[in-house]
Design a protein around this motif. Structure first.
Motif, PDB file in Angstrom:
ATOM      1  N   SER A   1      18.535 -43.402  -3.946  1.00 60.99           N
ATOM      2  CA  SER A   1      18.909 -44.389  -4.970  1.00 60.99           C
ATOM      3  C   SER A   1      20.071 -43.833  -4.435  1.00 60.99           C
ATOM      4  O   SER A   1      20.648 -42.500  -5.112  1.00 60.99           O
ATOM      5  CB  SER A   1      18.526 -44.795  -5.779  1.00 60.99           C
ATOM      6  OG  SER A   1      18.058 -45.157  -6.164  1.00 60.99           O
ATOM      7  N   THR A   2      21.470 -44.528  -4.357  1.00 60.33           N
ATOM      8  CA  THR A   2      23.420 -43.533  -4.298  1.00 60.33           C
ATOM      9  C   THR A   2      23.952 -44.950  -4.596  1.00 60.33           C
ATOM     10  O   THR A   2      22.818 -46.198  -5.301  1.00 60.33           O
ATOM     11  CB  THR A   2      23.961 -43.707  -2.831  1.00 60.33           C
ATOM     12  OG1 THR A   2      23.422 -44.392  -1.890  1.00 60.33           O
ATOM     13  CG2 THR A   2      22.698 -42.384  -2.210  1.00 60.33           C
ATOM     14  N   ALA A   3      25.354 -44.372  -5.035  1.00 62.49           N
ATOM     15  CA  ALA A   3      26.067 -45.322  -5.451  1.00 62.49           C
ATOM     16  C   ALA A   3      27.528 -45.235  -4.673  1.00 62.49           C
ATOM     17  O   ALA A   3      27.697 -44.314  -3.892  1.00 62.49           O
ATOM     18  CB  ALA A   3      26.522 -45.132  -6.591  1.00 62.49           C
ATOM     19  N   ILE A   4      27.519 -46.903  -4.584  1.00 60.22           N
ATOM     20  CA  ILE A   4      29.272 -46.825  -4.063  1.00 60.22           C
ATOM     21  C   ILE A   4      29.974 -48.286  -4.093  1.00 60.22           C
ATOM     22  O   ILE A   4      29.283 -49.274  -4.412  1.00 60.22           O
ATOM     23  CB  ILE A   4      28.662 -47.558  -1.796  1.00 60.22           C
ATOM     24  CG1 ILE A   4      27.446 -46.389  -1.310  1.00 60.22           C
ATOM     25  CG2 ILE A   4      29.751 -47.409  -1.369  1.00 60.22           C
ATOM     26  CD1 ILE A   4      27.164 -47.033  -0.485  1.00 60.22           C
ATOM     27  N   ASP A   5      30.903 -47.285  -5.056  1.00 56.45           N
ATOM     28  CA  ASP A   5      32.034 -48.217  -5.609  1.00 56.45           C
ATOM     29  C   ASP A   5      31.327 -49.618  -6.653  1.00 56.45           C
ATOM     30  O   ASP A   5      31.338 -50.638  -6.983  1.00 56.45           O
ATOM     31  CB  ASP A   5      32.743 -49.660  -4.574  1.00 56.45           C
ATOM     32  CG  ASP A   5      33.392 -48.725  -3.444  1.00 56.45           C
ATOM     33  OD1 ASP A   5      33.671 -47.137  -3.980  1.00 56.45           O
ATOM     34  OD2 ASP A   5      34.056 -48.913  -2.015  1.00 56.45           O
TER      35      ASP A   5
ATOM     36  N   THR B   1      24.692 -50.192  -6.855  1.00 58.49           N
ATOM     37  CA  THR B   1      23.605 -48.609  -6.473  1.00 58.49           C
ATOM     38  C   THR B   1      23.339 -49.542  -4.472  1.00 58.49           C
ATOM     39  O   THR B   1      22.539 -51.252  -5.087  1.00 58.49           O
ATOM     40  CB  THR B   1      22.247 -48.882  -7.625  1.00 58.49           C
ATOM     41  OG1 THR B   1      23.144 -48.742  -8.765  1.00 58.49           O
ATOM     42  CG2 THR B   1      20.942 -48.244  -6.931  1.00 58.49           C
ATOM     43  N   VAL B   2      22.720 -48.788  -3.892  1.00 60.77           N
ATOM     44  CA  VAL B   2      22.465 -48.348  -2.951  1.00 60.77           C
ATOM     45  C   VAL B   2      20.665 -47.929  -2.090  1.00 60.77           C
ATOM     46  O   VAL B   2      20.619 -46.886  -2.587  1.00 60.77           O
ATOM     47  CB  VAL B   2      23.257 -48.375  -1.702  1.00 60.77           C
ATOM     48  CG1 VAL B   2      22.387 -48.271  -0.572  1.00 60.77           C
ATOM     49  CG2 VAL B   2      24.812 -49.108  -1.922  1.00 60.77           C
TER      50      VAL B   2
ATOM     51  N   THR C   1      18.029 -47.443  -0.542  1.00 65.19           N
ATOM     52  CA  THR C   1      17.548 -47.440   0.772  1.00 65.19           C
ATOM     53  C   THR C   1      16.286 -46.988   1.131  1.00 65.19           C
ATOM     54  O   THR C   1      15.196 -46.092   0.741  1.00 65.19           O
ATOM     55  CB  THR C   1      18.117 -45.614   1.417  1.00 65.19           C
ATOM     56  OG1 THR C   1      19.975 -46.207   1.383  1.00 65.19           O
ATOM     57  CG2 THR C   1      18.256 -46.401   2.940  1.00 65.19           C
TER      58      THR C   1
ATOM     59  N   ASP D   1      18.944 -51.184   1.011  1.00 69.84           N
ATOM     60  CA  ASP D   1      19.514 -51.349   2.548  1.00 69.84           C
ATOM     61  C   ASP D   1      17.841 -51.253   3.305  1.00 69.84           C
ATOM     62  O   ASP D   1      16.932 -50.328   3.375  1.00 69.84           O
ATOM     63  CB  ASP D   1      19.726 -49.839   2.678  1.00 69.84           C
ATOM     64  CG  ASP D   1      20.364 -49.224   4.004  1.00 69.84           C
ATOM     65  OD1 ASP D   1      19.606 -50.306   5.429  1.00 69.84           O
ATOM     66  OD2 ASP D   1      20.756 -48.284   4.666  1.00 69.84           O
TER      67      ASP D   1
ATOM     68  N   LEU E   1      24.445 -53.144   5.701  1.00 66.29           N
ATOM     69  CA  LEU E   1      25.178 -52.696   4.426  1.00 66.29           C
ATOM     70  C   LEU E   1      26.075 -52.749   4.274  1.00 66.29           C
ATOM     71  O   LEU E   1      26.678 -53.308   2.639  1.00 66.29           O
ATOM     72  CB  LEU E   1      24.240 -51.657   4.549  1.00 66.29           C
ATOM     73  CG  LEU E   1      24.781 -50.139   3.013  1.00 66.29           C
ATOM     74  CD1 LEU E   1      24.063 -51.270   1.996  1.00 66.29           C
ATOM     75  CD2 LEU E   1      24.165 -48.779   2.644  1.00 66.29           C
ATOM     76  N   HIS E   2      27.051 -52.941   5.215  1.00 64.93           N
ATOM     77  CA  HIS E   2      28.214 -52.518   4.764  1.00 64.93           C
ATOM     78  C   HIS E   2      28.756 -54.024   4.715  1.00 64.93           C
ATOM     79  O   HIS E   2      29.728 -54.359   3.813  1.00 64.93           O
ATOM     80  CB  HIS E   2      29.092 -52.562   6.354  1.00 64.93           C
ATOM     81  CG  HIS E   2      31.187 -52.260   6.675  1.00 64.93           C
ATOM     82  ND1 HIS E   2      31.471 -52.099   5.561  1.00 64.93           N
ATOM     83  CD2 HIS E   2      31.534 -54.075   6.849  1.00 64.93           C
ATOM     84  CE1 HIS E   2      33.167 -52.647   5.987  1.00 64.93           C
ATOM     85  NE2 HIS E   2      32.982 -53.796   6.202  1.00 64.93           N
TER      86      HIS E   2
ATOM     87  N   LEU F   1      27.569 -54.940   0.858  1.00 65.88           N
ATOM     88  CA  LEU F   1      28.061 -54.323   0.447  1.00 65.88           C
ATOM     89  C   LEU F   1      29.981 -55.592  -0.062  1.00 65.88           C
ATOM     90  O   LEU F   1      30.440 -55.092  -1.532  1.00 65.88           O
ATOM     91  CB  LEU F   1      28.855 -52.614   0.425  1.00 65.88           C
ATOM     92  CG  LEU F   1      27.744 -52.072   0.196  1.00 65.88           C
ATOM     93  CD1 LEU F   1      28.438 -50.767   1.216  1.00 65.88           C
ATOM     94  CD2 LEU F   1      27.173 -51.786  -1.411  1.00 65.88           C
TER      95      LEU F   1
END
Length: 119
Positions: free
Chosen positions: A15-19, A22-23, A25, A56, A113-114, A117
């Motif tokens: 798990s990561t965070a983008i803006d 939570t993503v 993968t 993802d 993913l892009h 998001l």
């Protein structure tokens, strides 16, 4: 040991965070014996205030009904928490599974993913 005699690929979840999103993968096979790490990652994400999550799935090689149930349960929990769940990137077989059971009509599915998001 013969490479073709290997067992199922273990499930890896990161798990990561983008803006502020939570993503999660996922890599490997999602079935009744491997779904635990995905369930845990989605439960942690649902605990946030107004949780927004993208799973993802581009590296998921197989998914059975257990995986479908995990995603639908997470979708329900995230919606109840005034958040959302989106799915992104699929192998052909996983996308076919999602379409056959109609998950793609309940949970937004995106080709990348892009795209997920930015939706």
């Amino acid at each position: 040991m013969d490479d073709n005699a290997r067992g199922p690929e273990l499930l890896k979840v990161a798990s990561t965070a983008i803006d502020g999103i939570t993503v999660v993968t996922v890599t490997g096979e999602i079935d009744h014996t491997s779904a635990g790490p995905l369930i845990s990652a989605l439960e942690v994400s649902a605990a946030a205030d107004r949780p927004r999550v993208v799973v993802d799935m581009r590296h998921v090689t197989f998914m059975d009904s257990s995986g479908i149930n995990v995603l639908l349960t997470a979708h329900h929990a995230l919606t109840q928490a005034d958040g959302w769940l989106r799915l992104a990137g699929f192998t052909d077989s996983v996308l076919r599974t999602l379409q056959i059971v109609g998950v793609d009509t309940v949970i937004p599915c995106h080709t990348s993913l892009h795209e997920a998001l930015g939706a």
